[in-house]
Design a protein around this motif. Sequence first.
Motif, PDB file in Angstrom:
ATOM      1  N   MET A  92      51.728  56.371  44.452  1.00 11.49           N
ATOM      2  CA  MET A  92      51.437  54.934  44.342  1.00 11.49           C
ATOM      3  C   MET A  92      50.168  54.761  43.520  1.00 11.49           C
ATOM      4  N   SER A  93      50.410  54.332  42.288  1.00 14.79           N
ATOM      5  CA  SER A  93      49.278  54.188  41.374  1.00 14.79           C
ATOM      6  C   SER A  93      49.391  52.858  40.662  1.00 14.79           C
ATOM      7  N   TRP A  94      48.226  52.214  40.552  1.00  9.19           N
ATOM      8  CA  TRP A  94      48.223  50.940  39.826  1.00  9.19           C
ATOM      9  C   TRP A  94      48.537  51.165  38.343  1.00  9.19           C
ATOM     10  N   GLY A  95      48.215  52.372  37.815  1.00  7.08           N
ATOM     11  CA  GLY A  95      48.442  52.613  36.387  1.00  7.08           C
ATOM     12  C   GLY A  95      49.914  52.627  36.021  1.00  7.08           C
ATOM     13  N   THR A  96      50.766  53.081  36.939  1.00  6.65           N
ATOM     14  CA  THR A  96      52.201  53.132  36.663  1.00  6.65           C
ATOM     15  C   THR A  96      52.928  51.918  37.204  1.00  6.65           C
ATOM     16  N   GLU A  97      52.472  51.434  38.387  1.00  3.96           N
ATOM     17  CA  GLU A  97      53.165  50.306  39.005  1.00  3.96           C
ATOM     18  C   GLU A  97      52.714  48.967  38.451  1.00  3.96           C
ATOM     19  N   LEU A  98      51.464  48.874  38.041  1.00  2.00           N
ATOM     20  CA  LEU A  98      50.909  47.590  37.587  1.00  2.00           C
ATOM     21  C   LEU A  98      50.413  47.700  36.156  1.00  2.00           C
ATOM     22  N   TRP A  99      51.168  48.464  35.304  1.00  2.00           N
ATOM     23  CA  TRP A  99      50.706  48.688  33.939  1.00  2.00           C
ATOM     24  C   TRP A  99      50.589  47.423  33.113  1.00  2.00           C
ATOM     25  N   ASP A 100      51.361  46.392  33.509  1.00  2.00           N
ATOM     26  CA  ASP A 100      51.350  45.148  32.739  1.00  2.00           C
ATOM     27  C   ASP A 100      50.624  44.012  33.464  1.00  2.00           C
ATOM     28  N   GLN A 101      49.828  44.322  34.547  1.00  4.59           N
ATOM     29  CA  GLN A 101      49.170  43.272  35.341  1.00  4.59           C
ATOM     30  C   GLN A 101      47.642  43.335  35.195  1.00  4.59           C
ATOM     31  N   PHE A 102      47.238  43.474  33.967  1.00  4.26           N
ATOM     32  CA  PHE A 102      45.797  43.598  33.711  1.00  4.26           C
ATOM     33  C   PHE A 102      45.039  42.362  34.204  1.00  4.26           C
ATOM     34  N   ASP A 103      45.504  41.174  33.853  1.00  2.48           N
ATOM     35  CA  ASP A 103      44.800  39.931  34.244  1.00  2.48           C
ATOM     36  C   ASP A 103      44.806  39.727  35.753  1.00  2.48           C
ATOM     37  N   ASN A 104      45.932  40.028  36.407  1.00  2.00           N
ATOM     38  CA  ASN A 104      45.998  39.854  37.863  1.00  2.00           C
ATOM     39  C   ASN A 104      45.080  40.829  38.584  1.00  2.00           C
ATOM     40  N   LEU A 105      45.012  42.063  38.038  1.00  2.00           N
ATOM     41  CA  LEU A 105      44.089  43.023  38.646  1.00  2.00           C
ATOM     42  C   LEU A 105      42.636  42.570  38.492  1.00  2.00           C
ATOM     43  N   GLU A 106      42.351  41.960  37.385  1.00  2.00           N
ATOM     44  CA  GLU A 106      40.995  41.452  37.181  1.00  2.00           C
ATOM     45  C   GLU A 106      40.663  40.370  38.205  1.00  2.00           C
ATOM     46  N   LYS A 107      41.598  39.475  38.460  1.00  2.00           N
ATOM     47  CA  LYS A 107      41.389  38.437  39.471  1.00  2.00           C
ATOM     48  C   LYS A 107      41.291  39.037  40.881  1.00  2.00           C
ATOM     49  N   HIS A 108      42.146  40.033  41.155  1.00  2.00           N
ATOM     50  CA  HIS A 108      42.154  40.631  42.496  1.00  2.00           C
ATOM     51  C   HIS A 108      40.843  41.341  42.812  1.00  2.00           C
ATOM     52  N   THR A 109      40.326  42.102  41.855  1.00  2.00           N
ATOM     53  CA  THR A 109      39.069  42.805  42.088  1.00  2.00           C
ATOM     54  C   THR A 109      37.895  41.832  42.250  1.00  2.00           C
ATOM     55  N   GLN A 110      37.930  40.719  41.522  1.00  2.00           N
ATOM     56  CA  GLN A 110      36.886  39.707  41.681  1.00  2.00           C
ATOM     57  C   GLN A 110      36.958  39.071  43.070  1.00  2.00           C
ATOM     58  N   TRP A 111      38.180  38.859  43.558  1.00  2.00           N
ATOM     59  CA  TRP A 111      38.363  38.327  44.914  1.00  2.00           C
ATOM     60  C   TRP A 111      37.810  39.312  45.952  1.00  2.00           C
ATOM     61  N   GLY A 112      38.012  40.605  45.730  1.00  2.00           N
ATOM     62  CA  GLY A 112      37.469  41.619  46.645  1.00  2.00           C
ATOM     63  C   GLY A 112      35.958  41.576  46.714  1.00  2.00           C
ATOM     64  N   ILE A 113      35.320  41.392  45.564  1.00  2.00           N
ATOM     65  CA  ILE A 113      33.852  41.291  45.552  1.00  2.00           C
ATOM     66  C   ILE A 113      33.402  40.028  46.280  1.00  2.00           C
ATOM     67  N   ASP A 114      34.159  38.931  46.081  1.00  2.00           N
ATOM     68  CA  ASP A 114      33.820  37.686  46.790  1.00  2.00           C
ATOM     69  C   ASP A 114      33.917  37.870  48.307  1.00  2.00           C
ATOM     70  N   ILE A 115      34.935  38.595  48.752  1.00  2.00           N
ATOM     71  CA  ILE A 115      35.076  38.864  50.186  1.00  2.00           C
ATOM     72  C   ILE A 115      33.875  39.662  50.702  1.00  2.00           C
ATOM     73  N   LEU A 116      33.449  40.642  49.940  1.00  2.00           N
ATOM     74  CA  LEU A 116      32.312  41.457  50.346  1.00  2.00           C
ATOM     75  C   LEU A 116      31.039  40.619  50.432  1.00  2.00           C
ATOM     76  N   GLU A 117      30.851  39.757  49.456  1.00  2.00           N
ATOM     77  CA  GLU A 117      29.675  38.888  49.486  1.00  2.00           C
ATOM     78  C   GLU A 117      29.741  37.896  50.648  1.00  2.00           C
ATOM     79  N   LYS A 118      30.941  37.445  50.973  1.00  2.00           N
ATOM     80  CA  LYS A 118      31.099  36.547  52.117  1.00  2.00           C
ATOM     81  C   LYS A 118      30.728  37.270  53.412  1.00  2.00           C
ATOM     82  N   TYR A 119      31.127  38.523  53.525  1.00  2.00           N
ATOM     83  CA  TYR A 119      30.780  39.296  54.717  1.00  2.00           C
ATOM     84  C   TYR A 119      29.268  39.514  54.804  1.00  2.00           C
ATOM     85  N   ILE A 120      28.646  39.769  53.666  1.00  2.00           N
ATOM     86  CA  ILE A 120      27.187  39.929  53.645  1.00  2.00           C
ATOM     87  C   ILE A 120      26.503  38.647  54.126  1.00  2.00           C
ATOM     88  N   LYS A 121      26.998  37.511  53.670  1.00  2.00           N
ATOM     89  CA  LYS A 121      26.427  36.232  54.093  1.00  2.00           C
ATOM     90  C   LYS A 121      26.608  36.034  55.596  1.00  2.00           C
TER      91      LYS A 121
END
Length: 612
Positions: free
Chosen positions: A1-30
Motif C-alpha cells: 500500500m503505497s501512495w506512489g502507486t495508488e495515488l499517482w494522479d492525486q497530487f493536488d488532493n494529497l497536498e490538501k490532505h497533508t495540510q489538513w493533517g498539519i491543521d489537526i496537529l495545530e488544533k491539538y496543540i491549541k
Amino acid sequence: MSWGTELWDQFDNLEKHTQWGIDILEKYIKFVKERTEIELSYAKQLRNLSKKYQPKKNSKEEEEYRYTACKAFLSTLNEMNDYAGQHEVISENMTSQITVELARYVQELKQERKSHFHDGRKAQQHIETCWKQLESSKRRFERDCKEADRAQQYFEKMDADINVTKADVEKARQQAQMRHQMAEDSKADYSSILQKFNHEQHEYYHTHIPNIFQKIQEMEERRIVRIGESVKTYAELDRQVIPIIGKCLDGIVKAAESIDPKTDSQLAIEAYKSGFEPPGDIEFEDYTQPMKRTVSDNSLSNSRGEGKSELKFGGKSKGKLWPFIKKNKLMSLLTSPHQPPPPPPASASPSAVPNGPQSPKQQKEPLSHRFNEFMTSKPKIHCFRSLKRGGATPEDFSNLPPEQRRKKLQQKVDELNKEIQKEMDQRDAITKMKDVYLKNPQMGDPASLDHKLAEVSQNIEKLRLEAQKFEAWLAEVEGRLPARSEQARRQSGMYDVQNPPAVNNCAQDRESPDGSYTEEQSQESEVKVLATDFDDEFDDEESLPAIGTCKALYTFEGQNEGTISVVEGETLYVIEEDKGDGWTRIRRSEDEEGYVPTSYVEVYLDKNAKDS
C-alpha cells in the motif's frame, strides 16, 4: 500500500490532505495549551481559596485552631494547597512535553512538506516541458510533410506542362527534393523527442512521483504517530500526579479521622473554666412577717461551709446573687452615686426642682472613703473590673478568673523564658566573637563589643526581673488553687490585691455612664466574684446606727442606683454624713435607705452618736 502507486494522479488532493493533517496537529496543540491555562487558573484559585481561609497570625482565629476540628480544617487547607501544586505540575509538564515539542515539530513538518511538494511540482514541470517539446516536434514534422507533398505535386504539374521551360521544371524538382529532405529531418527529430518523452514520462510516473509520494506518506504517518504519542503523554502526565493527589486526599481523610469531640470539649473547658463553683440554693423569703427580711444562709461562699448570709442591700434587688445581677446594691452601700450632686433649685417649689441629677459622663475619681477603707482593711478583692469589661488589661491579668489567669501567667512566663534564652545565646555569641578578636586583633577591636555585651546583659537582667515578677504572681495563683487533679472541686475564692493603684482603676470600670454599676449580660461574659470575707463586712453594714436626723429642703427624685427619693419637708435618719463628695446617706425605714444631695437636706447630727 503505497501512495506512489495508488495515488499517482492525486497530487493536488494529497497536498490538501497533508495540510489538513498539519491543521489537526495545530488544533491539538491549541487544545493542550488551553488545558494548561485552565490548570494554572484552577491551581491559582485553589491557592487563593486556601489562603483566604488560613487563620490570620496573632489573631483570635489562630487560637481557635487548637481544636481538633479546626486543625482538621487547617490540614484540609494545606492539603488543598498541595493539591493545587499538582495541577501546576500538570500544566508545566504539558507545556514542556507536549505544547513546546509539538510546536517545534509542526515547524519541521511544514518545512518537510514544503520540500516534498516542491520536488513534485518540479517533476511535473519537467514532464510538462518534455510534452511541449514533443508537441512542437510533432507539429513541425506534420508541417514539413505537408510542405513536401505540395512541392511534389507542384513538380509533377510543372513536369507535365509542355509549355513550361526545362529550367522551371528543374527548379520545381529541386524544391520538391528539399521539402522531402526537411520532412525526413523533422520525422527523425520527432522520433527522437518522442522516445525521450516516453522515457521521461516513465520515470515520472514510475520513479519520481512514487518516491515523492512515498516520502509524503511517511511524513504523514510520522505526524499521526506523533499525535498518538502526544495523546498518550497527555494521559500519562495526569496519571503521574494521581498518587500525590491521592496522598493529599488521604491526608484530608486522616485529618478528618483525627477529629476528637472529647478533646475539643476538654480544650473548651481549659479555655473558659473560671475555677469558681456555682452558687447554692436561695432560701425562701417570707414577706408576710413584719420584720427585717431574712437573707439566705447559702451565700456565694457556702463552699467554705461557714453558712454566711447572702449579700442583700437596698430595695430594688429582688433576691439575686451579686455576681449575676444586672444592677445590684453593692455599690449603693460602698459608694455614693459617684457623680456631682445637683445644685439646689432656685426656689423651693416642686415645679422648680429638676427630676434628679442628670447622668453626666463618668468622672475618673476614686471610690468613696468607705469603699477605700473596706478595700484597705480587707485586701481580698483584687478588682471589680472582672465584673465588667473595659479599660486596659492589667499586667497581672487580674481581670480574669483564677484558672484563666493562671494560664495567661504561665504563657507569659514561658515567653519571657524564651526571650531570656535568646538573649543569652546572643551574649554567648558576642563573647565568642570577643575571644576571637582577642586572639586575632586584625579581625576586629574587642572593645567595640563591650557596649553591645553590656546592653545584652542589661536586657537579660530586665527580663529576669520581669519573669520573677510573673512567676511570683503565678505562684500566688497556684497557691490559692487546689491541685490540678482536683479541678472539679475547685473552691471559691477572691482575687488578692497585687497593686494598690489598681483599686481606683477597677472602681472606674465598675460603673455605667449614669454612675450606677451595670453588667452587660448580652455582650459581656459574667464573671463570678465570690465574697468570702466580703460577707463579714456587710453583715455589719446592714445595721448602721443613725447619727442624726435631717429635713428635706427640696423634693429629690432618686433615679440612679444608690439614691433615694425624698419629698420636701420630710424628716429622715442620717446614717452617714457627707464625706466631701456632696452626698449624704439617709434612711427612711429599716430596709429603705440611700444617698441624697447634701444641699437638698438640713442635717441635725447627734453629738453623742457621732462621738461614739
